[in-house]
Motif scaffolding. Structure first.
Motif, mmCIF file in Angstrom:
data_model
loop_
_atom_site.group_PDB
_atom_site.id
_atom_site.type_symbol
_atom_site.label_atom_id
_atom_site.label_comp_id
_atom_site.label_asym_id
_atom_site.label_seq_id
_atom_site.Cartn_x
_atom_site.Cartn_y
_atom_site.Cartn_z
ATOM 1 N N SER A 103 52.076 46.467 34.724
ATOM 2 C CA SER A 103 51.860 46.683 36.156
ATOM 3 C C SER A 103 52.318 48.072 36.581
ATOM 4 O O SER A 103 51.645 48.738 37.382
ATOM 5 N N PHE A 104 53.454 48.530 36.036
ATOM 6 C CA PHE A 104 53.958 49.854 36.383
ATOM 7 C C PHE A 104 52.982 50.938 35.944
ATOM 8 O O PHE A 104 52.635 51.834 36.725
ATOM 9 N N PHE A 105 52.537 50.869 34.705
ATOM 10 C CA PHE A 105 51.622 51.892 34.214
ATOM 11 C C PHE A 105 50.227 51.753 34.827
ATOM 12 O O PHE A 105 49.506 52.745 34.952
ATOM 13 N N SER A 106 49.841 50.545 35.212
ATOM 14 C CA SER A 106 48.580 50.366 35.940
ATOM 15 C C SER A 106 48.651 51.060 37.294
ATOM 16 O O SER A 106 47.687 51.684 37.745
ATOM 17 N N PHE A 107 49.805 50.964 37.933
ATOM 18 C CA PHE A 107 50.014 51.586 39.238
ATOM 19 C C PHE A 107 49.788 53.094 39.180
ATOM 20 O O PHE A 107 49.320 53.714 40.143
ATOM 21 N N LEU A 108 50.082 53.723 38.036
ATOM 22 C CA LEU A 108 49.925 55.169 37.899
ATOM 23 C C LEU A 108 48.471 55.604 37.997
ATOM 24 O O LEU A 108 48.185 56.797 38.159
ATOM 25 N N PHE A 109 47.552 54.652 37.918
ATOM 26 C CA PHE A 109 46.135 54.988 38.082
ATOM 27 C C PHE A 109 45.898 55.616 39.454
ATOM 28 O O PHE A 109 44.962 56.400 39.632
ATOM 29 N N ASN A 110 46.742 55.252 40.416
ATOM 30 C CA ASN A 110 46.633 55.858 41.737
ATOM 31 C C ASN A 110 46.878 57.356 41.690
ATOM 32 O O ASN A 110 46.383 58.104 42.547
ATOM 33 N N LEU A 111 47.655 57.836 40.699
ATOM 34 C CA LEU A 111 47.942 59.264 40.570
ATOM 35 C C LEU A 111 46.715 60.076 40.208
ATOM 36 O O LEU A 111 46.690 61.285 40.426
ATOM 37 N N VAL A 112 45.706 59.422 39.606
ATOM 38 C CA VAL A 112 44.484 60.148 39.258
ATOM 39 C C VAL A 112 43.389 59.870 40.280
ATOM 40 O O VAL A 112 42.231 60.231 40.078
ATOM 41 N N GLY A 113 43.751 59.217 41.376
ATOM 42 C CA GLY A 113 42.823 59.021 42.486
ATOM 43 C C GLY A 113 42.017 57.747 42.437
ATOM 44 O O GLY A 113 41.109 57.555 43.251
ATOM 45 N N ALA A 114 42.312 56.865 41.474
ATOM 46 C CA ALA A 114 41.520 55.649 41.313
ATOM 47 C C ALA A 114 42.345 54.421 41.665
ATOM 48 O O ALA A 114 43.552 54.401 41.474
ATOM 49 N N ASN A 115 41.663 53.396 42.139
ATOM 50 C CA ASN A 115 42.331 52.156 42.509
ATOM 51 C C ASN A 115 42.336 51.194 41.324
ATOM 52 O O ASN A 115 41.265 50.793 40.839
ATOM 53 N N PRO A 116 43.497 50.799 40.812
ATOM 54 C CA PRO A 116 43.544 49.941 39.616
ATOM 55 C C PRO A 116 42.936 48.564 39.831
ATOM 56 O O PRO A 116 42.371 47.984 38.899
ATOM 57 N N TYR A 117 43.039 48.036 41.031
ATOM 58 C CA TYR A 117 42.465 46.711 41.313
ATOM 59 C C TYR A 117 40.937 46.751 41.227
ATOM 60 O O TYR A 117 40.315 45.881 40.599
ATOM 61 N N VAL A 118 40.337 47.762 41.836
ATOM 62 C CA VAL A 118 38.880 47.895 41.786
ATOM 63 C C VAL A 118 38.416 48.158 40.360
ATOM 64 O O VAL A 118 37.410 47.620 39.892
ATOM 65 N N TRP A 119 39.177 49.000 39.640
ATOM 66 C CA TRP A 119 38.831 49.302 38.253
ATOM 67 C C TRP A 119 38.847 48.029 37.403
ATOM 68 O O TRP A 119 37.982 47.832 36.542
ATOM 69 N N ASN A 120 39.807 47.170 37.636
ATOM 70 C CA ASN A 120 39.887 45.926 36.869
ATOM 71 C C ASN A 120 38.626 45.088 37.062
ATOM 72 O O ASN A 120 38.108 44.498 36.107
ATOM 73 N N ILE A 121 38.098 45.066 38.275
ATOM 74 C CA ILE A 121 36.887 44.291 38.547
ATOM 75 C C ILE A 121 35.673 44.937 37.895
ATOM 76 O O ILE A 121 34.918 44.292 37.158
#
Length: 369
Positions: A103-121
């Protein structure tokens, strides 16, 4: 909303059951974890450190505009590498056996401008299930209407030139992701055949973390750097062109090259082949013998292994590739592979060129069943 395509369940020993058995036995016999090892943690620390060094160097050090531009291009590439090497595995749950670490490293996806929840879908659920199926896999729709990659897409006059303008368009993919794609995918009724029903907290997360990203990469530089706002805006575009081109090329070379297919559903709306067999026909590897590619691309140059085993950390793909390839050959399945990055790039170029021609000019191409 279109119905979900179903894959048949085949009786007896199948390719997937056998290759899973062999891979699982290999990890057990060698007492290896399927999650991150020392190399993976080193890469994670390296890319995050590079991100911080580059970002604060651009923000705080007095430098010439040309030097700042070079650092910005490097930062864009590093953002892509963070996505490839850290966030991608974490969102798949393969970085660690700890949900908190993932979850912590997934959250870092926000640092590259992308939403991890949407990406998962869009990626984990839809792309990995319905790979290269037109109308279902929205990951292959890089620029709908502008780029044609299979015969199902409508052929338009400008497609004749797509082999030339596609690559500049790829460099804009990251900008589109930051300002458009996440919002569009989140609020449309469905992604492919999967209906969107989001927890209320994800509405907050989408807007809040997008705002934080805009502040970090646009607002704060305008406040801190001794540059006019328009130069900061140009820098932001440069960053995303570097990030977008890096990401766009890697994803395209894994699915849109010669040999891969774009199979359609049958009259009942279902697929003719089992899911794993489908993955072998729609996915390709490239530059698998290049240690530089393996290090920087987060295993995405071994997409075959990734699609079959997304829960295994990418640092192990090289190890299991021989097992996967041998199993595929035994079951009479293709194992698409371009030996170098350039050969994969040329193959993708040829596909773009052929798909920009009239239908009668591309008869016989193995692009759609």
């Amino acid at each position: 909303m279109k119905s979900k395509a179903k894959f048949p369940c085949l009786p007896g020993t199948t390719f997937y059951s056998e290759v899973r058995r062999r891979v699982n036995n290999d990890f057990k016999e060698n007492n290896l974890s399927t999650n991150a090892n020392g190399l993976m943690w080193f890469k994670a620390c390296l890319f995050l450190a590079l991100f911080l060094v580059l970002y604060f160097s651009i923000l705080l050090l007095p430098s010439h505009l040309i030097f700042i531009s070079v650092l910005t291009v490097m930062l864009g590439a590093v953002c892509a590498f963070i996505g490839f090497n850290i966030c991608h595995d974490a969102i798949h749950g393969s970085f660690s056996n700890s949900k908190r670490v993932n979850s912590f490293f997934s959250f870092l996806f926000n640092l590259v401008g992308a939403n991890p929840y949407v990406w998962n879908i869009t990626h984990n659920v839809v792309h990995h299930t319905y790979t290269n199926i037109p109308g279902h896999d929205e990951d292959i729709e890089v620029a709908p209407g502008l780029i044609r990659i299979c015969t199902v897409d409508e052929l338009k006059p400008h497609h004749r030139f797509q082999q030339w303008y596609a690559f500049p368009l790829y460099s804009l993919a990251s900008l589109s992701w930051v300002f458009r794609k996440d919002y569009k995918k989140f609020f449309q009724k469905s992604v492919g055949a999967c209906q969107n029903k989001h927890p209320k907290v994800e509405y907050f997360n989408l807007f809040f973390y997008k705002f934080i990203y805009y502040f970090i990469f646009i607002g704060l530089p305008i406040l801190v750097m001794p540059l006019p706002w328009w130069q900061v805006a140009i820098g932001f575009v440069i960053l995303h062109m570097a990030q977008g081109l890096t990401m766009g090329l890697v994803f395209q070379l894994a699915h849109v090259v010669e040999g891969t297919t774009f199979p359609s559903t049958n009259a009942e709306g279902n697929m003719e082949e089992a899911w794993a067999e489908h993955q072998m026909r729609t996915t390709a590897n490239f530059a698998t013998q290049c240690p530089i590619s393996a290090f920087f691309l987060g295993g995405l140059n071994r997409q075959i292994e990734h699609h079959l085993f997304p829960k295994i950390c990418h640092v192990h793909y090289g190890r299991i590739s021989a097992i996967v390839k041998q199993s595929a050959l035994e079951f009479g399945l293709p194992y698409h592979e371009n030996t170098t990055f350039l050969s994969a790039l040329r193959s993708h170029y040829r596909i773009l060129k052929k798909m920009g021609r009239a239908h009668q000019e591309v008869v016989g191409l193995p692009l759609i069943s």
